[in-house]
Structures are given as structure tokens and as C-alpha cells.
Design a protein around this motif. Sequence first.
Motif, short mmCIF file in Angstrom:
data_model
loop_
_atom_site.label_atom_id
_atom_site.label_comp_id
_atom_site.label_asym_id
_atom_site.label_seq_id
_atom_site.Cartn_x
_atom_site.Cartn_y
_atom_site.Cartn_z
N GLU A 69 25.68 42.98 0.70
CA GLU A 69 26.29 43.14 -0.61
C GLU A 69 26.20 41.86 -1.43
O GLU A 69 26.07 41.90 -2.65
CB GLU A 69 27.75 43.55 -0.46
N ARG A 70 26.27 40.71 -0.75
CA ARG A 70 26.18 39.44 -1.48
C ARG A 70 24.80 39.30 -2.13
O ARG A 70 24.68 38.74 -3.22
CB ARG A 70 26.43 38.28 -0.52
N LEU A 71 23.77 39.80 -1.45
CA LEU A 71 22.42 39.74 -2.02
C LEU A 71 22.19 40.84 -3.06
O LEU A 71 21.22 40.80 -3.79
CB LEU A 71 21.38 39.84 -0.91
N GLU A 72 23.08 41.81 -3.12
CA GLU A 72 22.98 42.84 -4.15
C GLU A 72 23.43 42.33 -5.51
O GLU A 72 23.11 42.92 -6.53
CB GLU A 72 23.82 44.06 -3.76
N ASN A 73 24.18 41.24 -5.51
CA ASN A 73 24.70 40.69 -6.77
C ASN A 73 24.25 39.25 -6.99
O ASN A 73 24.89 38.52 -7.75
CB ASN A 73 26.22 40.77 -6.77
N ALA A 74 23.16 38.86 -6.33
CA ALA A 74 22.68 37.48 -6.43
C ALA A 74 21.32 37.42 -7.12
O ALA A 74 20.55 38.38 -7.12
CB ALA A 74 22.59 36.86 -5.04
N ILE A 75 21.04 36.26 -7.69
CA ILE A 75 19.70 35.93 -8.19
C ILE A 75 19.28 34.67 -7.46
O ILE A 75 19.91 33.61 -7.62
CB ILE A 75 19.67 35.72 -9.70
N VAL A 76 18.24 34.77 -6.66
CA VAL A 76 17.82 33.67 -5.80
C VAL A 76 16.55 33.03 -6.36
O VAL A 76 15.57 33.73 -6.63
CB VAL A 76 17.57 34.15 -4.35
N THR A 77 16.60 31.73 -6.53
CA THR A 77 15.42 30.94 -6.87
C THR A 77 15.03 30.16 -5.63
O THR A 77 15.79 29.30 -5.16
CB THR A 77 15.70 29.98 -8.04
N LEU A 78 13.87 30.46 -5.08
CA LEU A 78 13.42 29.87 -3.82
C LEU A 78 12.15 29.04 -4.06
O LEU A 78 11.20 29.52 -4.67
CB LEU A 78 13.13 30.97 -2.79
N VAL A 79 12.17 27.81 -3.59
CA VAL A 79 11.03 26.90 -3.74
C VAL A 79 10.35 26.72 -2.39
O VAL A 79 11.01 26.36 -1.41
CB VAL A 79 11.47 25.53 -4.30
N ARG A 80 9.04 26.97 -2.35
CA ARG A 80 8.25 26.77 -1.13
C ARG A 80 7.20 25.70 -1.38
O ARG A 80 6.67 25.58 -2.49
CB ARG A 80 7.52 28.06 -0.72
N ARG A 81 6.89 24.95 -0.33
CA ARG A 81 5.77 24.04 -0.39
C ARG A 81 4.49 24.86 -0.29
O ARG A 81 4.29 25.59 0.67
CB ARG A 81 5.86 23.03 0.75
N THR A 82 3.63 24.76 -1.28
CA THR A 82 2.46 25.62 -1.35
C THR A 82 1.50 25.41 -0.18
O THR A 82 0.90 26.35 0.33
CB THR A 82 1.72 25.40 -2.68
N SER A 83 1.38 24.19 0.27
CA SER A 83 0.39 23.87 1.30
C SER A 83 0.63 24.61 2.61
O SER A 83 -0.32 25.07 3.26
CB SER A 83 0.37 22.36 1.57
N ASP A 84 1.89 24.75 3.02
CA ASP A 84 2.17 25.42 4.29
C ASP A 84 3.18 26.55 4.17
O ASP A 84 3.54 27.18 5.16
CB ASP A 84 2.65 24.40 5.33
N GLY A 85 3.67 26.82 2.95
CA GLY A 85 4.61 27.92 2.76
C GLY A 85 6.03 27.64 3.21
O GLY A 85 6.88 28.54 3.21
N LYS A 86 6.33 26.41 3.59
CA LYS A 86 7.67 26.08 4.08
C LYS A 86 8.69 26.13 2.94
O LYS A 86 8.51 25.50 1.90
CB LYS A 86 7.69 24.70 4.71
N PRO A 87 9.82 26.86 3.11
CA PRO A 87 10.87 26.85 2.10
C PRO A 87 11.60 25.51 2.09
O PRO A 87 11.99 25.02 3.16
CB PRO A 87 11.80 27.99 2.54
N VAL A 88 11.76 24.91 0.92
CA VAL A 88 12.34 23.56 0.85
C VAL A 88 13.58 23.48 -0.04
O VAL A 88 14.31 22.48 0.03
CB VAL A 88 11.29 22.55 0.35
N ALA A 89 13.85 24.49 -0.86
CA ALA A 89 15.02 24.42 -1.73
C ALA A 89 15.35 25.81 -2.26
O ALA A 89 14.46 26.67 -2.36
CB ALA A 89 14.78 23.46 -2.90
N PHE A 90 16.61 26.02 -2.60
CA PHE A 90 16.97 27.29 -3.23
C PHE A 90 18.20 27.10 -4.11
O PHE A 90 18.98 26.16 -3.95
CB PHE A 90 17.22 28.39 -2.19
#
Length: 312
Positions: A69-90
Motif C-alpha cells: 500500500e505504501r508503494l501504491e501512494n508513492a512516487i519513486v525516483t531511482l538513480v542507477r549507475r549506468t555502467s553496471d546498473g547498481k542502484p545508488v540513490a533514491f
Amino acid sequence: MRLIAKAVSKDYLDVSFQSGTNTVEIVERPGRWMTADRLEKLRSDLTGIATATLETGALHYGVLSGNRERLENAIVTLVRRTSDGKPVAFNALSLMDCNLSASRCRIIHLGLVMIDPQERQKGLSWILYGLTCLLLFIRGGLRPLYVSNVTQVPAVVGMVCETFSEVCPSPEEPEPSDFRKILIAREIMQNHRHVFGVGADADFDEKRFVIRNAYTGGSDDLKKTIEQTTRHRDEKYNTWCRNELNYDRGDDVLQIGLIDLAAAQRYVARAVPRGSLMQLAALGTLVFARRVFLPAAHWFNSEKDYGLLRAR
């Protein structure tokens, strides 16, 4: 910033673009439309960033609670490192519907921002602090939108005051003078404490918009002393927080402001790198076009049956 994807899914934002060495994804209310596999991947990415950021301890509220439910009312901005796809910030914003007497109002809660310690000071702030709010403002036809924020960090208090309009409380306006904001604060504290991890036993000082004993509802490991918090470059915010908040007890301030045209202009002028202005304009145009131009184009398409919606 180079726009590389995507369309919008089920009337919600689902966009992706390139920014320097990173790929940025913005997904709106993913709990309502994402497949189970993609949603689980998103949760895993957010948890991984939180673990790297906190090092010890854990958070159990908002998008990190495991509650769909928390993700039903959220807007997530997710930053990945392009070189390896690792998530680094949100950044995880929350949309809160509030009843204000005879009217309803939607509030954007600024929510959690987390950055992997190895990726700090790499120019991610403009993406994590304001970009999504700007896109929502554009999509809403440039109508002012209320925003809320709960924090004890002087740097964040100052950032909110300098980014948004009519923010209270602040060093310039320590007590709210707008009764509508008082109504919003009452509604938030009555029905939306779970959004920012404040327990039912926390006490709200309505005169100063200070939440006393705030770290008891899932956000326990975010509690800091004044020395552990990040200071603002303008000493007035540091002094104000030191005077208004009891860090031993674990106080937070509830800030309420507006994103309007003036706030949008300040954000673009102060926060957005010069090299990203054209790409930001393209992204904003895409969001605005979907809300305004595409419905108009569909309206005049005589080959598609719109039933009662067809102009006569």
C-alpha cells in the motif's frame, strides 16, 4: 541529461532518462500497476541503498516497510549507475489526500532521500530534491501544489525553505499564520503519520509545528544529535533548529509550503545544471504534452469512437 525512455503506464509517470554517468527512473504509484517481479526488484533496490546509507540499523516505514500500500501512494525516483546498473540513490515522495472542511487537497510529502555514501557530492541533489515535484507541477497545468516535509536536519530545513514558497515554520515565520496550513498539519498528523514513520505516542505542538518524540514509529534509526546532523551554509537555519528542536528527546519539524511558478523558477535557476536545461525542458514538455496536447489530439480523431466524450 538524455531522455532514453519511456511512455507512461496506466496514467502514471513511468519515465527514464540518462544524466551523466547515471540512469534515472521515475515511477508513480508503482504498487498499483507494476508486475510482481518488477515491484520486488524495486523494493530490493531501495532496501540495498538504505542498507548502504545507514550502515547500521534499519528503517521500517514508508516504501521500506514491505507494505504494498505504501508503494501504491508513492512516487519513486531511482538513480542507477549506468555502467553496471547498481542502484545508488533514491527519493520516495508520498501522495497524501487530505480533507479540509468541505474540500479535498492532495499533499506531496517530500519523504525519504538516500544516497550511497560513495556517490555523494556527485551532482545528484538537483534530481533528488525537486525534479519530481517540478514534473508534477507541470503535469498539473502549473497549478500550485502543497508540499510537506518532516525533518530534524538543518540542511534539509533550509533547502525546503529556499526551494519552495510560503514555507512555515521557518526562521522568518516561526509560527503558522495561514489557517489552511494548520488544517493540513492536523490532517497529516491525524491520518498520515505512517508516511514518515512517526508513532502514535508522538505529541504535536500545533503552535510551532514541532513533533515531539518523533522517532518511535519505524524511523528510529534516523534519530540524530545536533552534532550528527548536516548543517546548512546559512547559519540562521542551524540556529533556528537548535533553538526549536529538542534533539535528546527526538523532535522533528513539520514544514508545509507550496510549489508554484516562483518556486519552479528558483529551482531551475539555482539547482539545475546549465548543461541539463534543454533536456529538462524536453522532459517537462513530454509530461505536459501527455496531459494537454494528447487528449486534444485524441478528441479530434474522428476515426476513434469516444462515445459520450465525443464533441458534437
